[in-house]
Write an enzyme that holds these catalytic residues in place. Structure first.
Site, short mmCIF file in Angstrom:
data_model
loop_
_atom_site.label_atom_id
_atom_site.label_comp_id
_atom_site.label_asym_id
_atom_site.label_seq_id
_atom_site.Cartn_x
_atom_site.Cartn_y
_atom_site.Cartn_z
N CYS A 108 0.82 -1.22 0.00
CA CYS A 108 0.00 0.00 0.00
C CYS A 108 0.85 1.27 0.00
O CYS A 108 0.36 2.35 -0.33
CB CYS A 108 -0.96 0.00 1.18
SG CYS A 108 -2.15 -1.35 1.10
N HIS B 98 -3.23 7.62 1.69
CA HIS B 98 -3.64 6.27 1.28
C HIS B 98 -5.05 6.04 1.83
O HIS B 98 -5.33 6.35 2.99
CB HIS B 98 -2.66 5.25 1.84
CG HIS B 98 -3.10 3.83 1.65
ND1 HIS B 98 -3.56 3.36 0.44
CD2 HIS B 98 -3.17 2.79 2.51
CE1 HIS B 98 -3.89 2.09 0.57
NE2 HIS B 98 -3.66 1.72 1.82
N ASN C 164 -10.00 0.14 -0.34
CA ASN C 164 -8.54 0.22 -0.31
C ASN C 164 -8.00 -0.40 -1.60
O ASN C 164 -8.07 -1.62 -1.78
CB ASN C 164 -8.02 -0.52 0.93
CG ASN C 164 -6.50 -0.50 1.04
OD1 ASN C 164 -5.80 -0.12 0.10
ND2 ASN C 164 -6.00 -0.90 2.19
N1 COA Z 1 -18.25 -7.39 9.50
C1 COA Z 1 -18.64 -7.60 10.78
N2 COA Z 1 -17.77 -7.80 11.78
C2 COA Z 1 -16.47 -7.81 11.47
C3 COA Z 1 -15.99 -7.61 10.18
C4 COA Z 1 -16.94 -7.40 9.16
N3 COA Z 1 -16.61 -7.20 7.87
N4 COA Z 1 -14.65 -7.66 10.19
C5 COA Z 1 -14.26 -7.90 11.45
N5 COA Z 1 -15.38 -7.99 12.23
C6 COA Z 1 -15.44 -8.28 13.65
C7 COA Z 1 -14.27 -9.08 14.16
O1 COA Z 1 -14.44 -10.45 13.84
C8 COA Z 1 -14.33 -8.82 15.64
O2 COA Z 1 -15.32 -9.66 16.18
P1 COA Z 1 -15.12 -10.33 17.63
O3 COA Z 1 -15.02 -9.16 18.57
O4 COA Z 1 -16.34 -11.16 17.77
O5 COA Z 1 -13.84 -11.11 17.53
C9 COA Z 1 -14.85 -7.39 15.70
O6 COA Z 1 -15.37 -7.08 14.40
C10 COA Z 1 -13.77 -6.39 16.04
O7 COA Z 1 -12.62 -6.69 15.27
P2 COA Z 1 -11.43 -5.71 15.10
O8 COA Z 1 -10.48 -6.24 14.10
O9 COA Z 1 -10.88 -5.36 16.45
O10 COA Z 1 -12.23 -4.43 14.53
P3 COA Z 1 -11.72 -3.02 14.13
O11 COA Z 1 -12.56 -1.99 14.71
O12 COA Z 1 -10.23 -2.92 14.29
O13 COA Z 1 -12.05 -2.99 12.55
C11 COA Z 1 -10.82 -3.26 10.52
C12 COA Z 1 -11.51 -3.95 11.69
C13 COA Z 1 -10.19 -4.31 9.64
C14 COA Z 1 -11.87 -2.48 9.73
C15 COA Z 1 -9.79 -2.29 11.06
O14 COA Z 1 -8.99 -2.93 12.01
C16 COA Z 1 -8.91 -1.72 10.02
O15 COA Z 1 -9.35 -1.03 9.14
N6 COA Z 1 -7.59 -1.96 10.16
C17 COA Z 1 -6.61 -1.44 9.26
C18 COA Z 1 -6.71 -2.21 8.03
C19 COA Z 1 -5.98 -1.57 6.95
O16 COA Z 1 -6.20 -0.43 6.66
N7 COA Z 1 -5.13 -2.33 6.32
C20 COA Z 1 -4.45 -1.97 5.19
C21 COA Z 1 -3.38 -1.04 5.51
S1 COA Z 1 -2.62 -0.77 4.04
#
Ligand code: COA
Length: 324
Positions: free
Chosen positions: A114, A251, A281
């Protein structure tokens, strides 16, 4: 005399298939509400069957050349940032060279996930400053839909496909921050965090292309901290401050990351170009897509001071300060 790498043109390409969040409700346990609330994403584009990264990159490059009013055969180099090339080799950039008829250009891919477009821009800047090229196409293009695990709700809802491109050209500057062009760059890597974001296949391991794996909440934590730091480092190097910034063009991974980074950089959201709602993304394509859309919307004007910043697998991250 100071040489600067100045932006002459910008363009983008998005595949025609738009995938709204609701489509994922049939695949995994998720909802449109959850995706919007946690990421800001509303829809993304997916490439058509048979449509490749170099196809999209070539369309974006042609749009950027048209915007610049520059012929393909006057381009000296093509740098294509991608982690989803058509083939293991040759570089997808060589396919773009052929497709657009940039017969004089040397061409290679840059792989920093990314952060790829920021790394490619910094390398293009170095090629121009060292006199090795005068006109460079810098492209970001991805088909992340091909490496997603559509049973993993934590990743499959986040990514999209697309391409964006810039034409850079050497120009004389004064050596002050008032110059147009790239004013400063900052690149970083910490290879100890591979497990947070990677693809579980590759040529010398599984012999397959693999699927994307991510510990989203850990990546989130690193992102906010490192993006603000690299943005400040690049501004310092350009002898500028947050108060000088007209636009952050970040980004586009997650609206919450974008907002938290802007807050840490003390730049209001009115000065941030946001496209994540429409593209998801798109990895290395997201910044040039946002630059192109930001210009088309009438947000970005000649003379504006821009900070682009990105982080991705590696972890690798960085920022470029440029005056449009
Ligand atoms: N729909 C519903 N629930 C979801 C889900 C989805 N698409 N994806 C994850 N969850 C759930 C998880 O399973 C977890 O459930 P649990 O508590 O029962 O285990 C809960 O949501 C919280 O998970 P968590 O990963 O802590 O959530 P978050 O608030 O961090 O959001 C992302 C998840 C992926 C959206 C977030 O972490 C994110 O955007 N991270 C950066 C990712 C990124 O930008 N990556 C690329 C960088 S280049």
């Amino acid at each position: 005399m100071t040489i600067r790498a100045v932006v002459r043109g910008v363009g983008h390409y998005l595949p025609s298939r738009v995938v709204p969040n609701a489509e994922f409700e049939a695949l995994v346990d998720t909802s449109d509400d959850w995706i919007r609330a946690r990421t800001g994403i509303e829809r993304r584009h997916f490439a058509a069957e048979g449509e490749t990264t170099s196809d999209m990159a070539a369309r974006a490059a042609e749009a950027a050349l048209a915007d610049a009013g520059i012929a393909a055969d006057s381009i000296d180099a093509i740098l294509l940032a991608t982690s989803t090339p058509d083939l293991t080799f040759p570089a997808a950039a060589t396919m773009v060279q052929r497709k657009i008829g940039a017969s004089r250009a040397f061409a290679f891919d840059v792989q920093a996930v990314c952060a790829g477009f920021v790394f490619a821009l910094a390398n293009a800047d170095a090629l121009i400053l060292s006199g090795q090229a005068r006109r460079i196409l810098v492209i970001g293009a991805e088909t992340f839909s091909r490496i997603l695990d559509f049973t993993d709700r934590g990743t499959c809802v986040l990514f999209g496909d697309g391409a964006g491109a810039l034409v850079l050209e050497a120009a004389e500057g004064t050596g002050t921050p008032a110059d147009r062009g790239i004013l400063a760059t900052d690149l970083n890597t910490d290879g100890t965090h591979q497990d947070l974001l990677y693809v579980d296949g590759g040529v010398s391991t599984t012999g397959t292309s693999g699927q994307l794996r991510m510990q989203g909440n850990q990546v989130f934590r690193h992102a906010v901290e490192k993006l603000a730091a690299t943005g400040h480092a690049a501004l310092d190097r350009a002898q500028l401050t947050s108060a000088d910034v007209d636009w952050i063009v970040p980004h586009q991974a997650n609206l919450r990351i974008i907002a938290a980074t802007a807050q840490r950089m003390q730049v209001p959201m009115e000065k941030v170009v946001v496209t994540v709602q429409d593209h998801g993304n798109t990895s290395a394509a997201s910044i040039p897509l946002a630059l192109s859309v930001g210009k088309a919307r009438g947000q970005i004007h000649e003379g504006d001071l821009l900070v682009t910043e990105a982080i991705g697998g590696g972890l690798s991250w960085g920022a470029v300060v440029l005056r449009w």
